[in-house]
Scaffold this motif. Structure first.
Motif, PDB file in Angstrom:
ATOM      1  N   GLU A 128       9.824  -9.037 -20.860  1.00 47.55           N
ATOM      2  CA  GLU A 128       9.605  -8.428 -22.168  1.00 47.55           C
ATOM      3  C   GLU A 128       9.841  -6.924 -22.161  1.00 47.55           C
ATOM      4  N   PHE A 129       9.540  -6.258 -21.060  1.00 46.45           N
ATOM      5  CA  PHE A 129       9.678  -4.806 -21.044  1.00 46.45           C
ATOM      6  C   PHE A 129      10.787  -4.304 -20.118  1.00 46.45           C
ATOM      7  N   LEU A 130      11.543  -5.223 -19.495  1.00 44.99           N
ATOM      8  CA  LEU A 130      12.679  -4.818 -18.683  1.00 44.99           C
ATOM      9  C   LEU A 130      13.946  -4.799 -19.529  1.00 44.99           C
ATOM     10  N   GLY A 185       0.820  -1.207   0.000  1.00 41.24           N
ATOM     11  CA  GLY A 185       0.000   0.000   0.000  1.00 41.24           C
ATOM     12  C   GLY A 185       0.852   1.255   0.000  1.00 41.24           C
ATOM     13  N   HIS A 186       1.880   1.264   0.835  1.00 39.31           N
ATOM     14  CA  HIS A 186       2.780   2.423   0.894  1.00 39.31           C
ATOM     15  C   HIS A 186       3.545   2.603  -0.417  1.00 39.31           C
ATOM     16  N   MET A 187       3.945   1.474  -1.031  1.00 38.79           N
ATOM     17  CA  MET A 187       4.690   1.554  -2.282  1.00 38.79           C
ATOM     18  C   MET A 187       3.822   2.108  -3.409  1.00 38.79           C
ATOM     19  N   ILE A 188       2.560   1.690  -3.448  1.00 36.64           N
ATOM     20  CA  ILE A 188       1.654   2.195  -4.473  1.00 36.64           C
ATOM     21  C   ILE A 188       1.432   3.695  -4.304  1.00 36.64           C
ATOM     22  N   VAL A 189       1.190   4.107  -3.065  1.00 33.60           N
ATOM     23  CA  VAL A 189       0.964   5.528  -2.780  1.00 33.60           C
ATOM     24  C   VAL A 189       2.215   6.341  -3.084  1.00 33.60           C
ATOM     25  N   THR A 190       3.382   5.853  -2.627  1.00 34.86           N
ATOM     26  CA  THR A 190       4.638   6.564  -2.861  1.00 34.86           C
ATOM     27  C   THR A 190       4.923   6.655  -4.354  1.00 34.86           C
ATOM     28  N   GLY A 191       4.683   5.550  -5.077  1.00 42.68           N
ATOM     29  CA  GLY A 191       4.895   5.555  -6.518  1.00 42.68           C
ATOM     30  C   GLY A 191       4.033   6.583  -7.222  1.00 42.68           C
ATOM     31  N   LYS A 192       2.782   6.716  -6.781  1.00 45.37           N
ATOM     32  CA  LYS A 192       1.882   7.716  -7.371  1.00 45.37           C
ATOM     33  C   LYS A 192       2.416   9.130  -7.115  1.00 45.37           C
ATOM     34  N   LEU A 193       2.855   9.369  -5.886  1.00 41.22           N
ATOM     35  CA  LEU A 193       3.349  10.703  -5.529  1.00 41.22           C
ATOM     36  C   LEU A 193       4.633  11.052  -6.274  1.00 41.22           C
ATOM     37  N   LEU A 194       5.466  10.025  -6.536  1.00 42.50           N
ATOM     38  CA  LEU A 194       6.740  10.246  -7.232  1.00 42.50           C
ATOM     39  C   LEU A 194       6.594  10.142  -8.748  1.00 42.50           C
ATOM     40  N   ASP A 195       5.379   9.848  -9.211  1.00 44.97           N
ATOM     41  CA  ASP A 195       5.133   9.609 -10.630  1.00 44.97           C
ATOM     42  C   ASP A 195       6.003   8.464 -11.141  1.00 44.97           C
ATOM     43  N   PHE A 196       6.105   7.422 -10.309  1.00 46.91           N
ATOM     44  CA  PHE A 196       6.855   6.224 -10.660  1.00 46.91           C
ATOM     45  C   PHE A 196       5.838   5.100 -10.823  1.00 46.91           C
ATOM     46  N   GLY A 226      -2.092 -12.716 -12.163  1.00 45.69           N
ATOM     47  CA  GLY A 226      -2.492 -11.743 -13.183  1.00 45.69           C
ATOM     48  C   GLY A 226      -3.631 -10.860 -12.731  1.00 45.69           C
ATOM     49  N   PHE A 227      -4.628 -11.450 -12.115  1.00 48.73           N
ATOM     50  CA  PHE A 227      -5.781 -10.691 -11.622  1.00 48.73           C
ATOM     51  C   PHE A 227      -5.358  -9.650 -10.583  1.00 48.73           C
ATOM     52  N   ILE A 228      -4.464 -10.057  -9.671  1.00 49.91           N
ATOM     53  CA  ILE A 228      -4.013  -9.147  -8.611  1.00 49.91           C
ATOM     54  C   ILE A 228      -3.291  -7.946  -9.208  1.00 49.91           C
ATOM     55  N   LYS A 229      -2.364  -8.189 -10.144  1.00 54.05           N
ATOM     56  CA  LYS A 229      -1.605  -7.086 -10.743  1.00 54.05           C
ATOM     57  C   LYS A 229      -2.494  -6.176 -11.581  1.00 54.05           C
ATOM     58  N   ASP A 230      -3.474  -6.751 -12.264  1.00 55.67           N
ATOM     59  CA  ASP A 230      -4.310  -5.962 -13.167  1.00 55.67           C
ATOM     60  C   ASP A 230      -5.417  -5.188 -12.457  1.00 55.67           C
ATOM     61  N   TYR A 231      -5.958  -5.744 -11.374  1.00 53.02           N
ATOM     62  CA  TYR A 231      -7.161  -5.161 -10.786  1.00 53.02           C
ATOM     63  C   TYR A 231      -7.027  -4.698  -9.330  1.00 53.02           C
ATOM     64  N   LEU A 232      -6.043  -5.201  -8.595  1.00 58.25           N
ATOM     65  CA  LEU A 232      -5.969  -4.873  -7.169  1.00 58.25           C
ATOM     66  C   LEU A 232      -4.852  -3.905  -6.810  1.00 58.25           C
ATOM     67  N   PHE A 233      -3.947  -3.607  -7.759  1.00 60.21           N
ATOM     68  CA  PHE A 233      -2.887  -2.646  -7.488  1.00 60.21           C
ATOM     69  C   PHE A 233      -3.385  -1.253  -7.840  1.00 60.21           C
ATOM     70  N   GLY A 234      -3.832  -0.503  -6.851  1.00 63.18           N
ATOM     71  CA  GLY A 234      -4.306   0.849  -7.095  1.00 63.18           C
ATOM     72  C   GLY A 234      -4.796   1.503  -5.819  1.00 63.18           C
ATOM     73  N   PRO A 235      -4.862   2.837  -5.789  1.00 62.20           N
ATOM     74  CA  PRO A 235      -5.257   3.568  -4.586  1.00 62.20           C
ATOM     75  C   PRO A 235      -6.620   3.182  -4.021  1.00 62.20           C
ATOM     76  N   LYS A 236      -7.616   2.940  -4.896  1.00 61.45           N
ATOM     77  CA  LYS A 236      -8.968   2.631  -4.417  1.00 61.45           C
ATOM     78  C   LYS A 236      -8.987   1.326  -3.623  1.00 61.45           C
ATOM     79  N   GLY A 242       3.547   2.373 -13.884  1.00 54.63           N
ATOM     80  CA  GLY A 242       3.690   1.574 -15.092  1.00 54.63           C
ATOM     81  C   GLY A 242       4.173   0.167 -14.794  1.00 54.63           C
ATOM     82  N   ASP A 243       4.369  -0.623 -15.846  1.00 54.57           N
ATOM     83  CA  ASP A 243       4.760  -2.020 -15.680  1.00 54.57           C
ATOM     84  C   ASP A 243       6.115  -2.168 -14.996  1.00 54.57           C
ATOM     85  N   ARG A 244       7.071  -1.320 -15.378  1.00 50.50           N
ATOM     86  CA  ARG A 244       8.396  -1.399 -14.762  1.00 50.50           C
ATOM     87  C   ARG A 244       8.322  -1.099 -13.279  1.00 50.50           C
ATOM     88  N   ALA A 245       7.527  -0.112 -12.908  1.00 49.86           N
ATOM     89  CA  ALA A 245       7.381   0.260 -11.494  1.00 49.86           C
ATOM     90  C   ALA A 245       6.715  -0.849 -10.697  1.00 49.86           C
TER      91      ALA A 245
END
Length: 261
Positions: A205-207, A26-37, A99-109, A39-42
């Protein structure tokens, strides 16, 4: 802001929060949003940087791990089977739902909701906990290990917290919270290693090789801070209730809601 600076900040946040019942993800997601970090790499960075915290556990508990690797199931006390039993439920579901967790559960809401629900679980654990039948790691039974492992399933929901869900589960099953915390530390090593490995393979593929410095910087920051955080947290558990961490989660949920949503 330079990406390496972002990696250091993210690594510090990971190391500080990984083993506290306040949700590192949760902290990483919030911090990433604040730092504009973002995307897939993040997203992959947020998983791989956990290896720094894993190394911290290995460093602090290396003697215990050496005993576990002896595979002596007849020796009294905690053994490798406890760890396998404890990690099995979340490991299986984690692979199935990756896949479901990364696509749908990683986010502020989703994090806001899980921070609140996880906080309520901590309060419930403190209010209705049983008298401990397992005072130390070596007192934990196979049944208690399985119970803790089942509660660890909740940590697949980003923001819920692995240490929070497992400590609460341990207390419900009669494990002293300090012992439950240490069991969480040991159990997290194979799980986090597996999660990081799977994520790296699926993200190849994207790293790029140029990302190596970024990842290693975050990992090192996470390792140093996690070493300090683990020792501090275990001492803190002897003095304060998990309810205080629940209150922090509620405040953080409010901050996330008003700042990011």
């Amino acid at each position: 802001m330079d990406d390496l600076v972002k990696a250091v900040i993210m690594g510090i946040v990971e190391g500080l929060t990984e083993f506290l019942p306040i949700s590192s993800t949760g902290h990483m997601i919030v911090t990433g949003k604040l730092l504009d970090f973002t995307g897939d790499r993040a997203k992959t960075f947020e998983v791989v940087v956990q290896l720094g915290a894993v190394l911290a556990v290995l460093m602090l508990y290396w003697k215990r791990f050496m005993n576990l690797l002896s595979f002596n199931l007849k020796k009294p006390g905690l053994n490798i089977l406890h760890i396998i039993i404890g990690m099995f439920p979340a490991s299986v579901l984690g692979l199935v739902l990756h896949g479901f967790i990364k696509d749908y559960l990683f986010g502020p809401k989703t994090v806001v909701v899980s921070l609140i629900v996880g906080g309520l679980l901590l309060i419930a654990a403190e209010k209705i906990r049983r008298r401990p039948s397992a005072e130390t790691l070596d007192d934990i039974t196979y049944r208690q290990a399985l119970g803790i492992g089942c509660f660890q399933i909740l940590s697949l929901w980003p923001g819920f917290s692995r240490s929070g869900s497992t400590m609460a589960g341990g207390m419900f099953f009669g494990v002293k919270k300090e012992a439950a915390a240490e069991f969480t530390f040991l159990m997290s090593v194979p799980i986090m290693l597996g999660a990081s490995g799977v994520d790296l393979i699926k993200s190849r593929e994207f790293l790029e090789w140029s990302d190596t410095g970024l990842f290693l910087t975050g990992l090192l920051a996470s390792f140093v801070v996690a070493m300090i955080a683990i020792v501090t947290f275990l001492n803190l558990l002897k003095r304060i209730s998990l309810t205080w961490f629940a209150y922090y989660r509620f405040v953080l949920a409010a901050v996330v809601f008003f700042v990011l949503l």
